[in-house]
Design an enzyme around this catalytic site. Structure first.
Site, mmCIF file in Angstrom:
data_model
loop_
_atom_site.group_PDB
_atom_site.id
_atom_site.type_symbol
_atom_site.label_atom_id
_atom_site.label_comp_id
_atom_site.label_asym_id
_atom_site.label_seq_id
_atom_site.Cartn_x
_atom_site.Cartn_y
_atom_site.Cartn_z
ATOM 1 C CE LYS A 104 -5.891 -20.426 65.173
ATOM 2 N NZ LYS A 104 -6.645 -19.197 64.912
ATOM 3 C CG ASN A 105 -6.262 -15.832 67.843
ATOM 4 O OD1 ASN A 105 -6.260 -16.566 66.851
ATOM 5 N ND2 ASN A 105 -7.218 -15.873 68.745
ATOM 6 N NE ARG A 131 -13.614 -17.659 58.944
ATOM 7 C CZ ARG A 131 -14.937 -17.597 58.945
ATOM 8 N NH1 ARG A 131 -15.635 -18.512 59.576
ATOM 9 N NH2 ARG A 131 -15.580 -16.631 58.336
ATOM 10 C CB CYS A 169 -13.249 -22.645 62.184
ATOM 11 S SG CYS A 169 -12.058 -23.726 62.959
ATOM 12 N NE ARG A 209 -13.695 -15.246 61.596
ATOM 13 C CZ ARG A 209 -12.753 -15.905 62.259
ATOM 14 N NH1 ARG A 209 -11.484 -15.629 62.071
ATOM 15 N NH2 ARG A 209 -13.052 -16.864 63.099
ATOM 16 N N PRO A 210 -17.198 -11.285 57.554
ATOM 17 C CG PRO A 210 -18.671 -9.488 57.692
ATOM 18 C CD PRO A 210 -18.346 -10.802 58.327
ATOM 19 C CB ILE A 211 -12.683 -9.775 54.324
ATOM 20 C CG1 ILE A 211 -13.170 -10.093 52.903
ATOM 21 C CG2 ILE A 211 -12.304 -11.056 55.059
ATOM 22 C CD1 ILE A 211 -12.088 -10.652 51.994
ATOM 23 C CG ASP A 212 -17.830 -5.859 54.903
ATOM 24 O OD1 ASP A 212 -17.267 -6.407 55.873
ATOM 25 O OD2 ASP A 212 -19.014 -5.479 54.938
ATOM 26 C CG LEU A 213 -15.509 -4.071 58.919
ATOM 27 C CD1 LEU A 213 -15.371 -4.464 60.386
ATOM 28 C CD2 LEU A 213 -16.084 -2.674 58.814
ATOM 29 C CG ASP A 221 -11.344 -17.340 69.769
ATOM 30 O OD1 ASP A 221 -12.309 -17.459 68.993
ATOM 31 O OD2 ASP A 221 -10.205 -16.997 69.382
ATOM 32 N NE ARG A 225 -7.496 -23.665 61.698
ATOM 33 C CZ ARG A 225 -8.428 -22.780 62.068
ATOM 34 N NH1 ARG A 225 -9.625 -23.200 62.415
ATOM 35 N NH2 ARG A 225 -8.163 -21.503 62.072
#
Length: 421
Positions: free
Chosen positions: A25-26, A95, A119, A124-128, A310, A402
């Protein structure tokens, strides 16, 4: 109105037989977004049939691609990508949908999308992601839950130092960098096998990438990518879940289509617990558990090649019936013990404090009615139910679907008494 689906598990059946591990999946999700960059038809083999993959294909269709599936092969024709806006309803389905940002900027030069869903594991910040893309020349404004992104005169290569080896940020930078002007260097890059798989695909399409799988990745931008045929790597987390299911039922399994070398972070833990694991060439491995296993030393989740966050939940379930006490320290997400109260309903003895979880092994779990609150927690509940005495009923299957392809069918094929109703 339709009743929600649930799994009915009659526990206490030993698992034995052979299971094929589906594609990762990933890996499949960033590969599908990468197909946006290739001018033409990409063919992805070993692509798992998951609701997250379906959601990715809906996003691709919305931006002008043509997607079709035949068996485990997904074809994406990205000849006519027109970009534009990815609607909130599609972004909220998973996500990892943010990974479309780098690909869209690389191909269409602009994009409008909402913050991703999926989930709820905590921040899970997307600032990076955003900081890196801004360093490459993207103009990104955030308002009313939407991101408006434009590259103006184009993306340009630069040196990017990540404060944390984020998988998603590394993927987004790679996708943006392969057609940017000049060289991009990613320092403290994520080293996961899924990063290597993405780089392998992009390289086949004509990208120039060095160092994937190491902490520094260098990318020389090229003008255009051409499509290719590629096979998604096996899912190491699904494989680990099957190994936990075999161990908790004192079973004996052969896994095929897997990469044991991607699983060292948790195979060593299984071996310290007293399970017998053998790996063979050709992507095969064997696990056998003849007696009650012992609690492992303290487990700390870490970025690859450490113990994966995970697989923590299925291992928590496994340790619920181990001899002794196990301690889990979750360093990646702050809200990753949502499965614990449900495991306690099944008779587990577990206490959590912040990011630490202490599991006191019990001799026997008992069936109960439980509900998954996220993907890997759902897999943990199924794992525990397989060993529990009596019948368990598991809800929240939309989370399990998922990331696991027909989980009940796979487990039933090796002796579990499990059905979906």
């Amino acid at each position: 109105m339709n009743e929600p689906q649930k799994l009915i598990v009659n526990g206490g059946r030993r698992l034995e037989g052979e299971l094929r591990v589906h594609g990762a999946k990933n890996s499949a999700l960033p590969l599908l977004s990468a197909a946006v960059l290739a001018h033409g038809e990409t063919v992805l083999h070993n692509c798992p049939a998951l609701t997250d993959v379906d959601a990715a294909c809906r996003i691709l269709t919305h931006i002008g691609c043509k997607c079709r599936r035949s068996g485990d092969t997904v074809t994406v024709d990205a000849t006519n990508v027109f970009g534009g806006e990815i609607p909130d309803s599609l972004m909220r389905e998973m996500r990892s949908s943010i990974v479309f940002l780098g690909a869209m900027l690389g191909r269409a030069g602009r994009c409008r999308l909402s913050f991703p869903g999926g989930c709820e594991l905590g921040a899970r910040p997307i600032d990076l992601h955003l900081s890196a893309l801004r360093q490459m020349g993207a103009d990104i404004t955030e308002q009313h839950g939407y991101l408006d992104c434009d590259v103006g005169k184009g993306l340009r290569g630069t040196k990017i130092v990540l404060s944390f080896p984020s998988v998603g940020a590394t993927e987004n930078i790679l996708l943006a960098a392969v057609t940017a002007k000049g060289e991009t260097e990613i320092h403290n890059a994520a080293r996961e096998p899924e990063i290597v798989d993405l780089a392998d695909y992009l390289t086949k399409c004509g990208a120039k990438i060095r160092g994937a799988g190491e902490s520094v990745i260098a990318v020389d931008g090229v003008e255009r990518l051409e499509p290719c045929e590629h096979s998604v790597i096996p899912d190491r987390i699904a494989a680990g879940t099957y190994l936990c299911a075999a161990a908790i039922t004192s079973g004996e399994l052969i896994l095929t289509n897997c990469c044991p070398e991607h699983m060292n972070g948790f195979l060593q833990v299984l071996e310290t617990m007293g399970t017998k694991i053998y790996t063979y060439g050709g992507g095969k491995m064997y696990i056998s558990v003849k007696k009650r296993y012992t609690a492992p030393p303290t487990i700390r989740t870490m970025p690859y090649p450490g113990f994966p966050t995970d697989i923590q939940a299925p291992f928590t379930a496994l340790c619920a019936t181990a001899e002794g006490t196990s301690v889990f320290v979750e360093t990646i997400f702050e809200n990753r013990f949502r499965h614990v109260p449900e495991l306690v309903r099944l008779g587990a003895s577990i206490k959590t404090e912040g990011r630490v979880c202490v599991v006191q092994g019990v001799k026997q779990l008992s069936g109960a009615k439980v509900c998954a609150a996220e993907l890997r927690g759902g897999a943990a509940l199924v794992t525990a139910a397989l060993a529990a005495e009596g019948t368990s009923e598991i809800g929240g299957l939309q989370y399990i679907d998922r990331g696991y392809e027909n989980l009940e069918g796979a487990l039933r094929s090796v002796g579990a008494d499990i059905k979906r109703i």
